[in-house]
Write a protein that holds these residues in place. Structure first.
Motif, PDB file in Angstrom:
ATOM      1  N   TYR A 179      -7.162  -3.704  -5.202  1.00  0.00           N
ATOM      2  CA  TYR A 179      -6.686  -2.509  -3.758  1.00  0.00           C
ATOM      3  C   TYR A 179      -8.018  -2.400  -3.320  1.00  0.00           C
ATOM      4  N   ASP A 180      -9.191  -2.128  -3.706  1.00  0.00           N
ATOM      5  CA  ASP A 180     -10.168  -1.474  -3.698  1.00  0.00           C
ATOM      6  C   ASP A 180     -11.145  -2.537  -3.298  1.00  0.00           C
ATOM      7  N   GLU A 181     -10.727  -3.407  -4.221  1.00  0.00           N
ATOM      8  CA  GLU A 181     -11.126  -5.166  -3.862  1.00  0.00           C
ATOM      9  C   GLU A 181     -11.200  -6.168  -2.759  1.00  0.00           C
ATOM     10  N   GLY A 182     -10.135  -5.740  -1.960  1.00  0.00           N
ATOM     11  CA  GLY A 182      -9.312  -6.396  -1.613  1.00  0.00           C
ATOM     12  C   GLY A 182      -7.818  -7.475  -1.384  1.00  0.00           C
ATOM     13  N   TYR A 183      -7.528  -7.324  -2.459  1.00  0.00           N
ATOM     14  CA  TYR A 183      -6.604  -7.752  -3.076  1.00  0.00           C
ATOM     15  C   TYR A 183      -5.514  -6.347  -3.433  1.00  0.00           C
ATOM     16  N   PRO A 184      -3.586  -6.344  -1.939  1.00  0.00           N
ATOM     17  CA  PRO A 184      -3.434  -5.931  -2.285  1.00  0.00           C
ATOM     18  C   PRO A 184      -2.176  -6.593  -2.991  1.00  0.00           C
ATOM     19  N   VAL A 185      -2.198  -5.728  -4.643  1.00  0.00           N
ATOM     20  CA  VAL A 185      -1.410  -6.204  -5.506  1.00  0.00           C
ATOM     21  C   VAL A 185       0.268  -4.843  -5.577  1.00  0.00           C
ATOM     22  N   GLU A 186       1.128  -5.747  -5.924  1.00  0.00           N
ATOM     23  CA  GLU A 186       1.928  -5.187  -6.092  1.00  0.00           C
ATOM     24  C   GLU A 186       2.416  -5.699  -7.440  1.00  0.00           C
TER      25      GLU A 186
END
Length: 149
Positions: A83-90
């Motif tokens: 998420y911090d790297e711009g990949y909002p994975v769930e």
């Protein structure tokens, strides 16, 4: 890395994934769900110890490295780092099973409305989890992080 018995690996997959991949050969399964190429790679991996839930992983992004040091849940640590790297994975589904070859992990990921499975096999459950999550994100063929993070 472990030697992969693909038939055993597929047999360890959750029912939904086995149904989805029923017509694939073992090689096709590996290519589809265990993809190692993409915008993110797992570099160095270091478990803190057999009885500890600590690990250090180096993630390789296109233009930089990031080291994740975590105690506890690898899913929480990786979700936060991505998420911090711009990949909002769930993570929608998580399935892990010990096999004769190692720990098999299967995760169904969602990012920006796209869903896909990632899978990995490693000696360590945390490493298997991290590698499966990265495979899932890479398989979605996500563009790089957005500029307006």
């Amino acid at each position: 890395m472990l030697t992969l018995d693909t038939h055993t690996f597929i047999a360890a997959a959750p029912k939904a994934l086995r149904a989805e991949c029923a017509d694939l050969t073992p090689a096709q399964f590996h290519d589809r769900y265990c993809e190692l190429s993409g915008p993110i790679r797992v570099g160095d991996w270091s478990p803190a110890g057999k009885r500890s839930a600590e690990f250090t992983a180096t993630l390789e992004f296109t233009d930089h490295l990031r080291t994740v040091i975590a105690t506890g849940s690898p899913v929480a640590a990786m979700t936060s780092a991505l998420y911090d790297e711009g990949y909002p994975v769930e993570i929608l589904q998580f399935h892990q099973r010990r096999t004769a070859s190692g720990t098999a992990t299967f995760v169904q990921c969602e990012c920006n409305g796209r869903r896909g499975w990632g899978a990995a096999l490693a000696e360590d459950g945390a490493e298997s989890t991290v590698r499966a999550m990265i495979a899932g994100v890479n398989l979605l063929r996500l563009p790089g992080p957005s500029a307006d993070r």
